[in-house]
Design a protein around this motif. Sequence first.
Motif, mmCIF file in Angstrom:
data_model
loop_
_atom_site.group_PDB
_atom_site.id
_atom_site.type_symbol
_atom_site.label_atom_id
_atom_site.label_comp_id
_atom_site.label_asym_id
_atom_site.label_seq_id
_atom_site.Cartn_x
_atom_site.Cartn_y
_atom_site.Cartn_z
ATOM 1 N N LEU A 1 -1.180 -14.316 -22.978
ATOM 2 C CA LEU A 1 -0.410 -13.431 -22.110
ATOM 3 C C LEU A 1 1.073 -13.468 -22.455
ATOM 4 N N ASN A 2 1.554 -14.618 -22.844
ATOM 5 C CA ASN A 2 2.974 -14.734 -23.199
ATOM 6 C C ASN A 2 3.317 -14.002 -24.485
ATOM 7 N N SER A 3 2.300 -13.557 -25.229
ATOM 8 C CA SER A 3 2.551 -12.788 -26.438
ATOM 9 C C SER A 3 2.500 -11.281 -26.194
ATOM 10 N N GLN B 1 -1.781 -14.746 -30.631
ATOM 11 C CA GLN B 1 -1.046 -13.639 -30.038
ATOM 12 C C GLN B 1 -1.867 -12.359 -30.123
ATOM 13 N N TYR C 1 -1.245 -15.261 -12.576
ATOM 14 C CA TYR C 1 -2.596 -15.592 -13.043
ATOM 15 C C TYR C 1 -3.257 -16.599 -12.109
ATOM 16 N N GLU D 1 4.252 -17.755 -12.292
ATOM 17 C CA GLU D 1 3.229 -18.653 -11.750
ATOM 18 C C GLU D 1 3.277 -18.669 -10.226
ATOM 19 N N THR E 1 5.821 -10.088 -17.976
ATOM 20 C CA THR E 1 6.501 -11.251 -17.401
ATOM 21 C C THR E 1 5.492 -12.022 -16.569
ATOM 22 N N LEU E 2 5.222 -13.255 -16.958
ATOM 23 C CA LEU E 2 4.246 -14.092 -16.260
ATOM 24 C C LEU E 2 4.958 -14.965 -15.233
ATOM 25 N N ARG F 1 -2.739 -18.151 -20.757
ATOM 26 C CA ARG F 1 -1.285 -18.055 -20.656
ATOM 27 C C ARG F 1 -0.647 -17.930 -22.038
ATOM 28 N N GLN F 2 -1.205 -18.633 -23.014
ATOM 29 C CA GLN F 2 -0.692 -18.533 -24.375
ATOM 30 C C GLN F 2 -0.758 -17.089 -24.874
ATOM 31 N N ARG G 1 5.097 -7.283 -14.128
ATOM 32 C CA ARG G 1 5.200 -8.675 -13.686
ATOM 33 C C ARG G 1 3.806 -9.096 -13.223
#
Length: 255
Positions: A162-164, A131, A142, A172, A169-170, A159-160, A139
Amino acid sequence: MSSNTTDFPQIGLFITCLVDLFRPNVGFAALELLERCGCHVKVPIKQTCCGQIAYNNGDINNSRLLAKQLINEFDSCDYIVAPSGSCIGMLKRHYPELFTHEPDWQAKAQNFADRCYELVSFLTQVQGMTQVNTRFEQRVTYHDSCSGLRELGIQMQPRQLLNSVSGLTLIEMKATQECCGFGGTFCVKYSPISARLLADKVAHIQATGAQVVLAGDMGCLLNIAGYLKRLASSIKVYHVAEVLAGRANISAIGE
């Protein structure tokens, strides 16, 4: 390679041509992320192009010369890290192939290749970063670059992280793994095909409703940013390292 006598790995930061010439902020972001996870970073002054363009166009002799220079320049580093899947793909996958008739240099090239990592994969897979302490209230979507995805298996790592990111808000996009049409000199040699791929990619980006598009390769980012600018789109373009390091507070790529 020197033996590292401390608990902190010695990282050689390979800047890449496009970062150096078009987006130095990405280099500073990479440096910051590496230092956050306890790395000692050096930036060899005499580093040059990795030779990917020459290699892709059949100029093997100049590719070998550039490879030898780069291998020597980073010899003292425990790892070589770059914010670019395509450049690391060249160093890691193709350098050993350049020296099939020079056994001594092939051994050096393989040793070098084994120490090469794309930035985000190094942070997550080698340094164990899970993280980042960063906020980015946007928003985002990627784009998976071809070399990073297919040569290096980079997909979940960005993505791991970015989600932290707080506030991010990711979203797809459809066909995120498909080429954006850049491909180095591919966009020059096969411009009609390149233009169609790029138009499709940007349409998928727009369909997400994202405010920002991210990727890990400057070639893809410059290509996408140029097309969005021609469309007068409000979607901003950043390298993923800029967001992860909290350095997306400057003008976006292409602005």
